[in-house]
Every structure is written in structure tokens, then in C-alpha cells.
Design an enzyme around this catalytic site. Structure first.
Site, short mmCIF file in Angstrom:
data_model
loop_
_atom_site.label_atom_id
_atom_site.label_comp_id
_atom_site.label_asym_id
_atom_site.label_seq_id
_atom_site.Cartn_x
_atom_site.Cartn_y
_atom_site.Cartn_z
N ASP A 145 0.84 -1.19 0.00
CA ASP A 145 0.00 0.00 0.00
C ASP A 145 0.88 1.25 0.00
O ASP A 145 1.81 1.35 -0.80
CB ASP A 145 -0.95 -0.04 1.21
CG ASP A 145 -2.06 1.01 1.12
OD1 ASP A 145 -3.05 0.76 0.40
OD2 ASP A 145 -1.93 2.07 1.74
N TYR A 200 -1.77 11.04 1.02
CA TYR A 200 -2.32 10.97 -0.34
C TYR A 200 -2.19 12.32 -1.04
O TYR A 200 -1.88 12.40 -2.23
CB TYR A 200 -3.79 10.51 -0.29
CG TYR A 200 -3.93 9.03 -0.02
CD1 TYR A 200 -4.29 8.15 -1.04
CD2 TYR A 200 -3.68 8.50 1.24
CE1 TYR A 200 -4.42 6.80 -0.80
CE2 TYR A 200 -3.80 7.14 1.49
CZ TYR A 200 -4.16 6.31 0.46
OH TYR A 200 -4.27 4.96 0.69
N HIS A 223 -5.07 -7.64 0.78
CA HIS A 223 -4.32 -6.39 0.78
C HIS A 223 -3.49 -6.21 2.05
O HIS A 223 -2.37 -5.73 2.01
CB HIS A 223 -5.29 -5.22 0.62
CG HIS A 223 -4.62 -3.90 0.45
ND1 HIS A 223 -3.97 -3.53 -0.70
CD2 HIS A 223 -4.49 -2.84 1.31
CE1 HIS A 223 -3.47 -2.32 -0.58
NE2 HIS A 223 -3.77 -1.87 0.63
#
Length: 410
Positions: A189, A329, A388
Site C-alpha cells: 500500500d 495521499y 491487501h
């Protein structure tokens, strides 16, 4: 850091021991807010196409407020050797477990969002003490598990610029400060972006990396997913199967909101426990389905138990890091836009790169893509379980992959 913590005076190397002490009033406040939850109406579809379902969220909040042991987060983390050190003006929190076995290979693992060091705790034993798990002492690792800046008990940066590149440099400095002259790195990630960038930067001492998420696909694939370019021609069946889910994931609301306006969503993430929990659950389809089953049906998938999921959410809540974690982000998008405007493409990675595909991942990265991005791909494997949050869900499989991937680098 909102939850209280104690750090002893700095050592000569600037590394300070660290313990967590969560005040009772913070737990009381959390319980009060949970009890005062205002619920929306139920979704008007029979599946999760409108988002995190009411039944799942209500059961999570019921368990969090009634059955979850609020003291277990402090106890779990304080069971490990924790430290903080200031790097580039920011205090970095990390867990550091040295193996009792000689010649253990130092390994730094970077978590992602909406994760934390919580998702990595169950791999500490198998990696640092392989004998206890029926494996050879020759496969032992020294482990460094940092909380990324703005996450957990690491300090929240007070200025812009903490993109994956800057974080990568900070983690390389951390390994240097700990005295490691040769080490390997792993990430998934957001942690994959950090670890990939470490490999690009190739700091002294970094011998190789392992990834379980292909954050950086081939350029024409990236152009189609991120830049609106046409779907590349000539994709194989395996590549088409990966392309669709990859593109769909990057249309998710959390990516858009955190990439553009992390401060806006941060008010809800800091003020509302149910808002924080639902936002964190709405990450990817496979993980959401597994977490939903854990709460609604009492059927956890591997290590994704109700208590461990709530350990992670509670950590975000008590440290008030929903906003600062989301900013990663925004920083990543800003850095990518600047690189694109300058016509920059990532330089080729010369270090050995290992990759593991977990079947429940957002998309199953084709070997062809991994080989194009990483010409020095030294290891590629597809396992039969996990998603994930690989280390969290399947810690023993994850540990097996670390042993196999880094064996040639010992």
C-alpha cells in the site's frame, strides 16, 4: 500525539525508549461518543455498492463500545520494544526487535493506509525467532517497524513536503542511526510507495526490497489508470484481469478526497468514531468483505479478528491521526503532479526486487508488469491465501515469503 506517551531522555544516538500511557479520560470520551452515535438510514441496496453497510457498522460500534477491551491496545504495543527518534525535524516512532540469533538480517517494514504498526505485530515472532515456528535460525531477521510520519505515535508533520520520497530518506536515516550497514526493506500500500522509492534512491546499506503491492505499473498502464489515456493495446488476458480492478480502485472516494482535501474529511475522522471506522473500512472490496464477516458473522479471515481490527481503529482515534495520515495521499499526488509537469519518469531500479501476489489483493499484479517495472526482479511468487493486508491477515505466509524472498541476499 493525543494519547499520552513517555520517552526517556535521549541516548547518544538520539534514540529514546518509548511507552504508551492512555489516560482514562480519553477512553471515557471515546465511549461517550460511541454511545451518542447518530445513525443514517439503511442503504437501499442489498450489497455494498453504496458503501459500508449499516449492519456491519452497527455491529462494529456495538462491539467497540461494549465488548472490546480498551486497554488491550496499550498492552499490546507496550509488550514490544518501542522507541522514538527525531529525523528531519519529526519524531519517528518505531518498534525495534532484535533477533537472538546471530547474523540476523535487518528488515524494515512500512505499513500503509488505513493501517499502522498494528497490522505487523503478528509477524514479529515468526521473523525474529524462526526456531519457535519450526524454521531455521539462518532465516532470522532483526525487525524495524516504523509508524510513518503522521501515523500512530509518530509526530504529525507541521509543514508540507512529507511525500513518499522524504519518508523514504527518513527511514534510510533511521536504519543508519540504528547502526545497520546492510539491510532490506518491505512495504505494501502506501508502504509500497515508500519502499519502492527507497529502492530508487538506493541509499547506502539497502541490499534489496520486497513488495506485495505494485504501486507503480508500466508507464502506459499508469497513463490509462491515472491520466485518462486509452487502455493499452495488446494486453494479455492476465493483464486485462488486473487492469480493470486497478482502475476501479483509483476511482474510490477515499483516494479522491484524501488526495484533494484531507483537511475536509479530517474533521469527521477526528470528531466521530463511527465516521472514522466506516471511512477506514471502505478501502477495498476483499478486505471489507472479510472485516464485515468478522463482525456480522463472527468469522474472521486469519488475523483479521474483531479485536485486532479495533486495535487499529482505536489507535487512529486516540492519536487523532485521521487527518495527518490522509495527508500522505495529498502529498503523493502533489509530488506526482510536479514530476509529471517536469517530464520526469522514475529512474530504473538496480537493486534486487522481490514480489509476492496475494490472491485477495486489489488486483493481482502480472509477472509481466513486475518485470517491466523492475528489470532486476529476483523473486516472484503467487500464494494461495491473503489479501491487501497480507501480514495482518496471513502472518505465517507473509513470514515465509520474507524468508524466501531475501534468502539470496543473506
Amino acid at each position: 500525539m493525543e494519547a499520552s506517551a513517555s520517552a526517556e531522555s535521549a541516548s547518544a544516538e538520539g534514540v529514546r525508549p518509548f511507552k504508551i500511557d492512555i489516560p482514562d479520560e480519553q477512553i471515557k470520551d471515546l465511549r461517550t461518543r460511541i454511545e451518542a452515535t447518530r445513525w443514517p438510514g439503511k442503504e437501499i441496496v442489498a450489497d455494498a455498492t453504496q458503501g459500508v453497510q449499516l449492519d456491519t457498522t452497527q455491529e462494529l460500534i456495538r462491539y467497540w463500545g461494549s465488548d472490546y477491551d480498551m486497554s488491550r491496545l496499550e498492552d499490546r504495543l507496550n509488550a514490544f520494544p518501542q522507541f522514538v527518534t527525531e529525523i528531519d525535524g519529526v519524531d519517528i516512532h518505531f518498534i525495534h526487535v532484535r533477533s537472538r540469533h546471530e547474523n540476523a538480517l535487518p528488515l524494515i517494514i512500512s505499513h500503509g493506509w488505513p493501517g499502522s504498526v498494528i497490522e505487523l505485530l503478528e509477524v514479529v515472532g515468526p521473523l525474529t525467532d524462526p526456531n519457535a515456528y519450526g524454521e531455521s535460525a539462518d532465516d532470522a531477521f532483526d525487525l524495524v517497524l516504523p509508524s510513518l510520519p503522521g501515523y500512530g505515535f509518530s509526530e504529525q508533520p507541521a509543514s508540507v513536503g512529507w511525500d513518499p520520497g522524504r519518508v523514504a530518506r527518513a527511514l534510510a536515516e533511521l536504519m543508519n542511526r540504528l547502526g545497520y550497514t546492510r539491510y532490506v526493506a518491505q512495504g505494501g500500500d502506501v508502504g509500497a510507495a515508500v519502499t519502492d522509492t527507497m529502492a530508487i534512491q538506493a541509499p547506502d546499506g539497502l541490499a534489496g526490497i520486497h513488495l506485495n503491492f505494485l504501486r507503480r505499473p508500466p508507464l502506459e498502464v499508469a497513463a490509462a489508470i491515472f491520466g485518462g489515456a486509452p487502455v493499452p493495446e495488446g494486453l494479455t488476458e492476465e493483464e486485462r484481469a488486473a487492469f480493470g480492478p486497478f482502475r476501479a480502485q483509483f476511482m474510490k472516494g477515499y483516494i479522491a478526497e484524501q488526495g484533494q482535501s484531507p483537511q475536509t474529511i479530517g474533521y469527521s475522522l477526528t470528531d466521530s468514531p463511527v465516521g472514522l471506522a466506516a471511512w477506514m473500512l471502505d478501502h477495498d472490496t476483499d478486505s471489507y468483505e472479510k472485516i464485515s464477516r468478522a463482525f456480522v458473522d463472527g468469522e474472521p479471515a486469519g488475523g483479521l479478528t474483531r479485536d485486532r481490527i479495533l486495535d487499529n481503529i482505536t489507535l487512529y482515534w486516540l492519536t487523532r491521526t485521521g487527518t495527518s495520515a490522509a495527508r500522505m495521499y495529498w502529498e503523493s499526488l502533489r509530488a506526482a503532479a510536479a514530476a509529471a509537469a517536469a517530464g520526469q519518469t522514475p529512474p530504473e531500479v538496480s537493486l534486487p526486487v522481490a514480489f509476492t501476489v496475494f490472491p485477495g489483493e486489489i488486483f493481482r499484479a502480472p509477472r509481466s508488469w513486475a518485470e517491466r517495472v523492475y528489470p532486476n526482479l529476483s523473486y516472484f511468487n503467487e500464494v494461495d491465501r491473503g489479501g491487501h493486508f497480507a501480514a495482518w491477515e496471513e502472518p505465517e505466509i507473509f513470514a515465509e515469503e520474507m524468508r524466501a524472498a531475501f534468502s539470496p541476499l543473506r
